[in-house]
Every structure is written in structure tokens, then in C-alpha cells.
Design a protein around this motif. Structure first.
Motif, short mmCIF file in Angstrom:
data_model
loop_
_atom_site.label_atom_id
_atom_site.label_comp_id
_atom_site.label_asym_id
_atom_site.label_seq_id
_atom_site.Cartn_x
_atom_site.Cartn_y
_atom_site.Cartn_z
N SER A 103 -2.58 49.69 40.17
CA SER A 103 -2.84 49.60 41.55
C SER A 103 -1.67 50.58 42.42
O SER A 103 -1.91 51.23 43.37
N PHE A 104 -0.56 50.23 41.84
CA PHE A 104 0.56 51.04 42.29
C PHE A 104 0.56 52.57 42.19
O PHE A 104 0.68 53.39 43.04
N ALA A 105 -0.07 52.93 40.93
CA ALA A 105 -0.30 54.18 40.77
C ALA A 105 -1.35 55.08 41.74
O ALA A 105 -0.98 55.97 41.97
N ILE A 106 -2.36 54.26 42.02
CA ILE A 106 -3.46 54.77 42.84
C ILE A 106 -2.98 54.72 44.15
O ILE A 106 -3.19 55.87 44.73
N ILE A 107 -2.22 53.74 44.91
CA ILE A 107 -1.80 54.16 46.01
C ILE A 107 -0.56 55.13 46.03
O ILE A 107 -0.74 56.02 47.06
#
Length: 117
Positions: free
Chosen positions: A89-93
Motif C-alpha cells: 500500500s505504501f509503495a503504490i501511494i
């Protein structure tokens, strides 16, 4: 069954490493997801697959007469799934924000100093 899982784990690791070596950040995230799933299956396989047997031994039995599955790898996999989801999730954001600012997801184009921007 275990042989099939071994081939699936190898395929997931190979595909994950291949995707990590691509130039696109989106493909890099897909590679991280594939590697994470491969590692989870590997941990699950190391805990032994025993069909129809409970992972916890009954208190009434005094002697281990049959092979039982180990509950610790299953608990580790659940923890790894939660941590992996947070990382993804952090990487996608982060990728979405980088693409919005720089209008590219090519890793070679992102390798620049602040003076060039």
C-alpha cells in the motif's frame, strides 16, 4: 501436493525477480507482490502439509502417534501477509505521487539530481 507447491514457489520467485529487474516502478511492485506470495508459500510448506490433521495436538493424547502440522508457520504467514499488505500500500501511494510530480514511472528517468529538474 508438495511437489506442485515447490514448482509454484519457484515460478513465483522467478517471476518476481524478473519483474523487479524491469524499468517500470509499477512492474517492480508486482515483483514485490509475487516474491512476498512465494515466501509465504515457502513458509507454509516448511510447516508440513498434513491433510485432515489438526495443527494443535489434543491434551488427552500422551504419545505422538501421527505427524501433525505446526501452527507457528501459519501464524508467521498471517503476520507476513499483514506486513506485506502495508508495504504494498505504501509503495503504490509513493509511486502514484512520484508519477503525479514527474509524469514518468521509468526508473532510469528518475535517476537524476535536483538541479536537473
Amino acid at each position: 501436493m508438495e511437489l506442485l507447491l515447490i514448482f509454484i514457489i519457484g515460478l513465483l520467485h522467478a517471476a518476481g525477480i524478473y519483474m523487479l529487474l524491469r524499468r517500470s516502478m509499477f512492474k517492480m511492485i508486482i515483483g514485490l507482490i509475487l516474491l512476498g506470495n512465494g515466501v509465504n508459500l515457502l513458509i507454509f510448506l516448511l510447516g508440513r502439509l498434513v491433510k485432515g490433521k489438526p495443527p494443535v495436538i489434543d491434551e488427552a493424547s500422551k504419545v505422538f502417534t501421527e505427524i501433525y502440522a505446526d501452527p507457528v508457520p501459519q501464524a508467521l504467514i498471517l503476520t507476513a501477509i499483514v506486513i506485506g499488505f502495508g508495504l504494498q500500500s505504501f509503495a503504490i501511494i509513493l509511486i502514484k505521487r512520484v508519477y503525479k510530480v514527474l509524469e514518468t514511472d521509468d526508473l532510469d528517468d528518475l535517476n537524476s539530481t535536483d538541479e536537473e529538474i
